[in-house]
Design an enzyme around this catalytic site. Structure first.
Site, PDB file in Angstrom:
ATOM      1  N   HIS A 149      36.162  38.987  38.270  1.00 14.58           N
ATOM      2  CA  HIS A 149      35.013  38.383  38.723  1.00 14.58           C
ATOM      3  C   HIS A 149      33.840  39.501  38.748  1.00 14.58           C
ATOM      4  CE1 HIS A 149      38.210  36.363  41.164  1.00 14.58           C
ATOM      5  NE2 HIS A 149      37.919  35.466  40.060  1.00 14.58           N
ATOM      6  N   GLU A 175      37.714  33.370  34.885  1.00  7.98           N
ATOM      7  CA  GLU A 175      37.544  32.006  34.934  1.00  7.98           C
ATOM      8  C   GLU A 175      36.252  31.489  35.705  1.00  7.98           C
ATOM      9  OE1 GLU A 175      37.195  31.836  38.087  1.00  7.98           O
ATOM     10  OE2 GLU A 175      38.618  32.761  39.421  1.00  7.98           O
TER      11      GLU A 175
END
Length: 317
Positions: free
Chosen positions: A232, A270
């Site tokens: 992330h 993601e």
């Protein structure tokens, strides 16, 4: 082995030269792709030698192999350090960039194993501390480094970044300082997450969370392998936005991940499926968008890169 200070390098016909430091690494290019380095007694330490070799690979993309012959270099302490790292006087471009000596601050870590009802994950290393990675980026002429986030020392800048409207649109964590401090502390003390602050020449520019995919919420959404790691990220410092900086930090954080745990063969992300700026930039570096899927909180894109492709795309291996 982390270089603290750089010196300007210029390309020469048969190597690289630093006029400021009066250092050169010259040699003969054989077979069109092999560089046989000539001994230079002015190269005093391993950090200088590594920097010069990196410069040769950067400025001469056709070179795929470097040799420092024992017959010339055997009396050099810098060369002895290189031999200790590579166990050879000769190595390929891939071997050079995939060796932890090229950027990673190696730390001795204990291992642990944790079992789950629904999955079995392998033994993991405990988390790192302090500065974990530092390399000079020749494209932008700056060092890039990563340090483990400190919930107190890094709180002000982390809070500022999270309240940037561009960041909060995707992270949705424009919280109070107290809540953000707790968030960082929890990440720091959860061994499956490694929170990092990124720096260009020691100026903080972004936040990165490296995690083990098998223990993360992403695990049910793709066929993860035992040592896959995920990422992330956010860039909070507006001065370091743009494609040049993106390439520098994305290459560096990926390089760190692959160096940190050699068994890791894949990195996954993601991002939100509509984060088109990120998707446009990251696919230029060899990452691929595999498919879209529904998280409970967003529609996401599974983005990934495998180790061999990473080195081929980003270091021309």
């Amino acid at each position: 082995m982390l270089l603290e200070h750089s010196f300007p390098l210029e390309k020469s016909e048969s190597g690289v030269i630093s006029h400021a430091q009066k250092l050169v690494l010259q040699g003969e290019i054989t077979f069109g792709h092999c560089f046989v380095a000539q001994f230079d007694e002015r190269i005093n330490n391993l950090e200088q030698l590594l920097f010069l070799i990196d410069g040769v690979f950067y400025h001469h993309p056709s070179i795929q192999h470097i040799q420092l012959p024992t017959s010339q270099w055997h009396a050099s302490q810098a060369w002895q350090g290189l031999i200790d790292a590579f166990d050879s006087e000769s190595f390929s471009r891939f071997e050079f960039y995939a060796n932890p000596i090229n950027g990673l601050k190696v730390q001795t870590r204990a291992l642990f194993t944790e079992r789950y009802e629904d999955r079995a994950c392998p033994t993991r290393p405990v988390n790192l501390s302090g500065e974990v990675y530092r390399r000079f980026n020749h494209d932008i002429g700056k060092f890039i480094s990563f340090k483990v986030a400190d919930p107190l020392a890094d709180l002000d800048v982390f809070h500022t970044w999270m309240h940037n409207p561009r960041v909060s649109k995707f992270w949705e964590q424009d919280w109070s300082k107290e809540k953000l401090q707790s968030y960082l502390a929890n990440k720091l003390h959860t061994p499956f997450n490694l929170p990092l602050i990124g720096y260009f020449d020691d100026q903080a520019f972004g936040y990165f969370e490296v995690y083990w995919a098998g223990e993360d919420r992403i695990a049910p959404y793709y066929s993860w392998q035992a040592h896959d790691r995920g990422l992330h990220l956010l860039v909070g410092n507006e001065a370091f936005r743009g494609s040049r900086y993106f390439k520098a930090w994305c290459t560096a954080i990926s390089h760190f991940i692959f160096l940190d745990w050699p068994q890791t063969q894949k990195i996954v992300l993601e991002p939100r499926h509509d984060n088109q700026r990120l998707l446009n930039q990251i696919t230029k570096l060899g990452f691929i968008k595999e498919y879209e899927f529904e998280f409970p909180h967003k529609r996401a894109a599974l983005v990934s890169i495998e180790k061999v492709k990473f080195y081929k795309e980003n270091f021309q291996c």
